[in-house]
Design a protein around this motif. Structure first.
Motif, PDB file in Angstrom:
ATOM      1  N   PRO A  49       0.827  -1.209   0.000  1.00  0.00           N
ATOM      2  CA  PRO A  49       0.000   0.000   0.000  1.00  0.00           C
ATOM      3  C   PRO A  49       0.858   1.254   0.000  1.00  0.00           C
ATOM      4  O   PRO A  49       0.376   2.334  -0.291  1.00  0.00           O
ATOM      5  N   GLN A 109       3.524   2.108  -4.938  1.00  0.00           N
ATOM      6  CA  GLN A 109       2.291   1.505  -4.452  1.00  0.00           C
ATOM      7  C   GLN A 109       1.822   0.453  -5.450  1.00  0.00           C
ATOM      8  O   GLN A 109       1.728   0.716  -6.644  1.00  0.00           O
ATOM      9  N   ASN A 721       0.121   7.702  -3.417  1.00  0.00           N
ATOM     10  CA  ASN A 721      -1.097   6.913  -3.618  1.00  0.00           C
ATOM     11  C   ASN A 721      -1.587   7.160  -5.036  1.00  0.00           C
ATOM     12  O   ASN A 721      -1.741   8.310  -5.447  1.00  0.00           O
TER      13      ASN A 721
ATOM     14  N   MET B   1      -2.299  10.721   1.233  1.00  0.00           N
ATOM     15  CA  MET B   1      -3.122  11.858   1.643  1.00  0.00           C
ATOM     16  C   MET B   1      -3.129  11.953   3.157  1.00  0.00           C
ATOM     17  O   MET B   1      -3.332  10.965   3.843  1.00  0.00           O
ATOM     18  N   GLN B  81      -0.113   2.482  13.662  1.00  0.00           N
ATOM     19  CA  GLN B  81      -0.006   2.019  12.280  1.00  0.00           C
ATOM     20  C   GLN B  81      -0.886   0.795  12.127  1.00  0.00           C
ATOM     21  O   GLN B  81      -0.852  -0.114  12.952  1.00  0.00           O
ATOM     22  N   ASN B  88      -3.203   1.014   4.140  1.00  0.00           N
ATOM     23  CA  ASN B  88      -2.600   1.136   5.459  1.00  0.00           C
ATOM     24  C   ASN B  88      -2.866   2.540   6.003  1.00  0.00           C
ATOM     25  O   ASN B  88      -3.034   3.481   5.235  1.00  0.00           O
ATOM     26  N   VAL B  89      -2.878   2.648   7.317  1.00  0.00           N
ATOM     27  CA  VAL B  89      -3.128   3.942   7.948  1.00  0.00           C
ATOM     28  C   VAL B  89      -2.046   4.192   8.988  1.00  0.00           C
ATOM     29  O   VAL B  89      -1.719   3.299   9.774  1.00  0.00           O
ATOM     30  N   SER B  90      -1.460   5.379   8.959  1.00  0.00           N
ATOM     31  CA  SER B  90      -0.538   5.797  10.014  1.00  0.00           C
ATOM     32  C   SER B  90      -1.180   6.971  10.735  1.00  0.00           C
ATOM     33  O   SER B  90      -1.695   7.879  10.076  1.00  0.00           O
ATOM     34  N   GLN B 113      -2.466   9.459   8.012  1.00  0.00           N
ATOM     35  CA  GLN B 113      -1.920   9.364   6.650  1.00  0.00           C
ATOM     36  C   GLN B 113      -2.398   8.041   6.074  1.00  0.00           C
ATOM     37  O   GLN B 113      -2.188   6.984   6.660  1.00  0.00           O
ATOM     38  N   ILE B 114      -3.055   8.144   4.931  1.00  0.00           N
ATOM     39  CA  ILE B 114      -3.648   6.941   4.334  1.00  0.00           C
ATOM     40  C   ILE B 114      -2.783   6.491   3.163  1.00  0.00           C
ATOM     41  O   ILE B 114      -2.379   7.299   2.331  1.00  0.00           O
ATOM     42  N   PHE B 115      -2.515   5.202   3.100  1.00  0.00           N
ATOM     43  CA  PHE B 115      -1.748   4.642   2.002  1.00  0.00           C
ATOM     44  C   PHE B 115      -2.547   3.516   1.351  1.00  0.00           C
ATOM     45  O   PHE B 115      -3.218   2.762   2.049  1.00  0.00           O
ATOM     46  N   GLY B 116      -2.415   3.394   0.051  1.00  0.00           N
ATOM     47  CA  GLY B 116      -2.989   2.237  -0.601  1.00  0.00           C
ATOM     48  C   GLY B 116      -4.183   2.555  -1.459  1.00  0.00           C
ATOM     49  O   GLY B 116      -4.604   3.701  -1.591  1.00  0.00           O
ATOM     50  N   ARG B 117      -4.725   1.508  -2.030  1.00  0.00           N
ATOM     51  CA  ARG B 117      -5.851   1.648  -2.952  1.00  0.00           C
ATOM     52  C   ARG B 117      -7.077   2.225  -2.266  1.00  0.00           C
ATOM     53  O   ARG B 117      -7.975   2.744  -2.907  1.00  0.00           O
ATOM     54  N   MET B 119      -7.282   4.854  -0.872  1.00  0.00           N
ATOM     55  CA  MET B 119      -7.364   6.258  -1.249  1.00  0.00           C
ATOM     56  C   MET B 119      -8.091   6.426  -2.571  1.00  0.00           C
ATOM     57  O   MET B 119      -8.813   7.393  -2.786  1.00  0.00           O
ATOM     58  N   SER B 120      -7.857   5.475  -3.460  1.00  0.00           N
ATOM     59  CA  SER B 120      -8.453   5.590  -4.786  1.00  0.00           C
ATOM     60  C   SER B 120      -9.939   5.292  -4.747  1.00  0.00           C
ATOM     61  O   SER B 120     -10.739   5.960  -5.380  1.00  0.00           O
ATOM     62  N   VAL B 121     -10.303   4.276  -3.963  1.00  0.00           N
ATOM     63  CA  VAL B 121     -11.707   3.858  -3.986  1.00  0.00           C
ATOM     64  C   VAL B 121     -12.558   4.577  -2.953  1.00  0.00           C
ATOM     65  O   VAL B 121     -13.776   4.614  -3.077  1.00  0.00           O
TER      66      VAL B 121
END
Lengths: 818, 146
Positions: A49, A109, A721, B1, B81, B88-90, B113-117, B119-121
């Protein structure tokens, strides 16, 4: 030179219906996911991610404990039994250690971190979610210019994010600027990142036969001869032990060239699963985040010298290319753009300082118009911005700067030889098709009413059949040069003509066009010829360059087919002369009552009888004919030389098809939505082998370009991202979004191919240049420069807002010296 | 983000009491929205499980929490985390305690802080959802410290 045979071609040039249609339109195509093998298991990747993070721990025990899970692979495990992939570039690029699963850190990612193999695809999905990975986030770098500061480094072993740098300089640039009547400066332009989204995603089915270390692949990789070179070295197996087979492919556009890392994982997973076949089918969002994107490029500090008539005399600029996290097919893109160094223009003096940087984004790969479309867009922007600054109409500006028809074959400043073309003629055809004068009047009237209508021209090149020697310009130690393609043409035991080629067609109609070429050689109908579709290493027709990429089949593929057919014809003539008791030169080819036959001396022998003699009745053959096999392999080699590496000089491509597009666009005043009111595409790919196939590819390339210009962009946020990982966010173009395209063509036969044909299909991304030009024309009076290749309503709105905030003020400067 | 929030509230407890509450995982963790359970590794480390439901992404997120700063009775900071399907979220949550009359003013800051898909969906939904959950946490804290 064009052979005299082109004068009597009966099938080449005809609108022969595609042989593939019968299969494909009736749902009988065989695609990569259609094959299911006994005991097959399914692979799913666990993906990062994070765009940039250390891998602290990978916990696989929960996944391994799930009933039905066969194996779990991690990067560390793979690294312990393989070599890193070959890097094409020199140091520092060569120091990069690239494995198909991340080993100690992730760099984009969606990067695969682990792979889970299970009895069903659903189980593999569930098990992948049970793999827990502990990450320690690192600072991501998502902008290429930021990456070059090396504040956060992706590949520590390389020590820098700078993948490659080189200066391409020709002529006397500074003298040209001293003598210039006008100098136009453009501070920054940007070509955006997008992808080609083939309908069929990547698919790999791999089986590692542990008994003799033999690997079988059934997949949709579109450049298998390149892939096996990477795979053999990585996996430590003899290249002869790797068999790759492809069949129907639902689009590639270059993207599927770089599926070799996934191919490696599937083979290793099969090895771990005791030789069971392992299938991986990429999901759409996997494809969007982690297959390959097109190169993003920034153009900095551009200076253009022009004489008093608006003729460009010199260009100097600095280009920064973003290759994403791993330079897998790169840094080839750092030189491939220079195939079209001068575009369609005559300037002789230029200096381009080209740098490529790694960023925490999906690796780039070849993508329809690969590396050249960025440069061609840059040149078209330069021409249009200069035209507007000097108040020269866009059509007139081009006529003053185009390479002239009488100058072909034309040698560019960097030594490329443009084979043929007539750009003014294409402009004339396009203007007539679109109704240029009428639109000019309508535009004037609309502007008086306060409406924003622009008319844009995009002239572009589709360079086909690479000289792989250009790889030595980026890496003097690279062991590649020239280009070749193989084909086999045989008369089978029952007299059937069977053709095999080393290409991987994805809708380009190779079966049909190959049959047309052979039909002309043997004077029979294409319906009587069977063309084996797809690639298979065990057919033994491929060369190290075989595959389908870079607009070359019409030249390299069909030249190989033509050569093989000529060899077969020669053997058939000799055999017929013996059986018909005639001279070889008297043997005629045709079709009689018993099918295809050869005639001489008032007698005839059909194909079955000829094949019968060689294959099952050979005792009748005299010794001097024993060498005849009626099974003829031919390798066509392009007549290239190794380029001058120091000067970065040489012919990098064999043929140069050209495209000229025109668009009329209105920007809605309230919404900033750009609407295409009229669109024309004129193509010149030399001698046309099959008109509907060419026209279809022109429409396809036009759709891709319009989509890229107005709808499709890969958006990343500040931490890497990817925000456009689904079709609902990425919004690829569909038929619904397509304007009616008026198609026209001219033919300037290439002197560099046997048939006069030029490679085509990529289309040079003409719509991107054209739409930027039309928007520039619509908005220039508003003080707006089109500085980005992506221009949806939001981008235009931001450009307008930027102009209101004075951001455009320093973007372009005109210095008058006259 | 990155999603950032901050605010302040007052409670009628001494800073020492507020600090002790905030830094006791057993008391603090159950206030996290949609709390499902907790495992404590030591005084400063614990893992909480919380239910997550964003659009069609539903599941249990496992958040590894660390009491990163502990300056009694002035400041406490948690770093977290966690992972959930699609991302994933931190997180970083800081609490600065200032005496206010006979009580304490709690100045708080949060960053996710958000990581990964994910964010997209679900990108557009994350900020309002984050605000809602932070408010729940603060409301819970205030109620517990009454």
């Amino acid at each position: 030179m064009i052979m005299s045979e082109t004068q009597k071609q009966k099938w080449v040039g005809k609108a022969v219906p595609r042989k593939e249609e019968n299969r494909l339109l009736r749902g009988r195509g065989k695609f990569a996911d259609d094959l299911k093998l006994r005991e097959m298991v399914y692979l799913r990747f666990v993906r990062s991610p994070y765009a940039h993070a250390k891998i602290v721990n990978i916990h696989t025990s929960a996944a391994e404990a799930l009933p039905g899970v066969v194996a779990v692979l991690t990067g560390a495990e793979i690294a312990s039994q393989t070599q890193p992939f070959i890097e094409i570039g020199p140091d520092p690029c060569a120091k990069i250690k690239d494995y198909p699963l991340a080993v100690s850190k992730v760099r984009y990612q969606g990067e695969p971190v682990a792979a889970v193999v299970a009895e069903s695809a659903a189980l593999a999905d569930d098990a992948a979610e049970l793999v827990q990975v502990d990450y320690e986030a690192l600072d991501p770098v998502v902008d290429a210019e930021d990456a070059l500061t090396d504040k956060s480094i992706l590949h520590e072993e390389a020590g820098t994010n700078r993948i490659w740098n080189g200066v391409f300089e020709y002529g006397d640039v500074e003298q040209a600027f001293k003598n210039a009547a006008y100098v136009v400066q453009i501070k920054k332009m940007h070509f955006h990142r997008f992808s080609s989204t083939p309908l069929e995603t990547n698919v790999v089915l791999a089986q590692w036969d542990n008994k003799d270390d033999r690997i079988y692949y059934w997949c949709n990789n579109s450049f298998p001869s390149f892939a096996i070179q990477f795979l053999a070295a990585h996996l430590g197996v003899h290249i002869d032990r790797i068999r790759v087979e492809t069949s129907d492919i639902g689009g590639s556009f270059g993207i599927k060239i770089t599926s070799y890392p996934q191919m490696a994982v599937c083979a290793l997973a099969s090895k771990k699963a005791a030789g069971r076949p392992v299938k991986w089918v990429e999901t759409r969002s996997e494809h969007m985040t982690s297959s390959a994107h097109g190169n993003e490029r920034t153009f900095r500090d551009t200076r253009v010298a022009l004489d008093k008539n608006g003729v460009i005399t010199a260009i100097a600029s600095r280009h920064i290319d973003d290759c994403g996290a791993y330079p897998r097919y790169e840094p080839l893109g750092c030189v491939i753009w220079s195939q079209v160094f001068a575009g369609v223009y005559r300037f002789k003096n230029a200096r381009i300082d080209f740098t490529q940087a790694a960023t925490n984004k999906c690796p780039v790969g070849p993508n329809r118009g690969y590396s050249r479309m960025q440069h061609l867009w840059f040149l078209e922007r330069v021409v249009d911005i200069c035209a507007h600054e000097l108040k020269i109409p866009a059509d007139e500006m081009r006529l003053r700067n185009y390479v002239r028809p009488e100058e072909f074959p034309y040698t560019t400043p960097n030594g490329c030889v443009y084979d043929s073309g007539n750009y003014p003629k294409m402009l004339e055809v396009a203007k007539k098709l679109i109704g240029w004068d009428d639109w000019k009047k309508k535009q004037e009237k609309a502007r008086a009413e306060g409406r924003l209508i622009g008319i844009g021209i995009g002239t572009t090149l589709d360079s086909g059949t690479n000289n792989f020697g250009q790889s030595q310009i980026v890496n003097p130690g690279a062991p590649f040069s020239g280009n070749s393609q193989g084909a086999n043409c045989k008369l089978d035991i029952y007299g059937e003509v069977v053709v095999a080629v080393g290409s991987c067609p994805q809708g380009q109609g190779h079966e049909t066009t190959a049959a047309q070429v052979v039909a002309d050689v043997l004077n029979i109908s294409p319906d009587l010829i069977t063309v084996r579709t797809g690639f298979d290493t065990e057919r033994n027709v491929h060369t190290g360059f075989s595959g389908t990429y870079a607009s070359q089949f019409a030249v390299s593929g069909l030249s190989a087919v033509h050569g093989a057919a000529q060899k077969l014809k020669k053997e058939m003539s000799r055999l017929a002369a013996f059986t018909l008791e005639s001279k070889e030169d008297d043997v005629e080819f045709g079709v009689g009552q018993q099918g295809p036959e050869l005639r001489a001396n008032g007698k005839s022998i059909n194909y079955w009888a000829l094949a019968n003699i060689v294959n099952v009745n050979s005792a009748v053959l005299p010794t001097e004919l024993h060498e005849i096999t009626l099974n003829c392999r031919y390798v066509w080699r392009a007549p290239f030389k190794v380029p001058d590496k120091q000067r970065k000089y040489g012919n990098l491509t064999l043929t140069y098809a050209s495209q000229l597009h025109m668009a009329v666009i209105e920007v809605e005043l309230d919404t900033f939505i750009p609407r295409i009111l009229d669109y024309v595409a004129v193509d010149d790919c030399g001698t046309v082998i099959n008109p509907p196939i060419v026209e279809g590819q022109v429409y396809g390339a036009t759709a891709h370009g319009i989509g890229a210009a107005l709808m499709e962009t890969c958006v990343y946020d500040a931490v890497g991202n990817m925000l456009t990982s689904t079709f609902s966010d990425y919004t690829p173009i569909t038929a619904v979004n397509m304007p009616k395209v008026k198609y026209g063509h001219i033919e300037t036969p290439s002197p560099h191919s046997y048939s006069g044909a030029k490679g085509m299909g990529e289309g040079g991304a003409a719509p991107i240049h054209t739409i930027s030009a039309a928007l520039q024309d619509a908005l220039f009076d508003q003080g707006i420069f089109i500085e980005d290749s992506f221009n949806n309503a939001d981008a235009i709105f931001r450009a307008v807002v930027g102009r209101e905030h004075g951001q455009a003020a320093n973007l372009v400067k005109l210095e008058k010296r006259a | 983000m990155a999603i950032r929030f901050n605010g302040a509230f007052e409670v009628k407890r001494k800073p020492e009491e507020v600090y002790d509450f905030l830094t006791d995982p057993k008391k603090f963790a159950p206030l996290l929205p949609d709390f499902q359970g907790m495992t404590q590794q030591d005084d400063k480390h614990f893992t909480v499980k919380v239910n997550v439901g964003i659009s069609y992404i539903k599941g249990v997120a496992e958040m590894k929490m660390e009491l990163a700063e502990a300056d009694r009775p002035r400041r406490a900071q948690y770093k977290g985390q966690g992972s959930v399907a699609g991302g994933n979220v931190s997180t970083i949550s800081s609490f600065d305690l200032v005496p206010a009359g006979d009580g304490t003013k709690v100045n708080w800051e949060g960053e996710a802080q958000i990581f990964g898909r994910l964010m997209s969906v679900a990108g557009g939904l994350l900020e309002p959802l984050g605000k809602k959950n932070v408010q729940k946490l603060i409301d819970g804290l205030q109620a517990a410290l009454k």
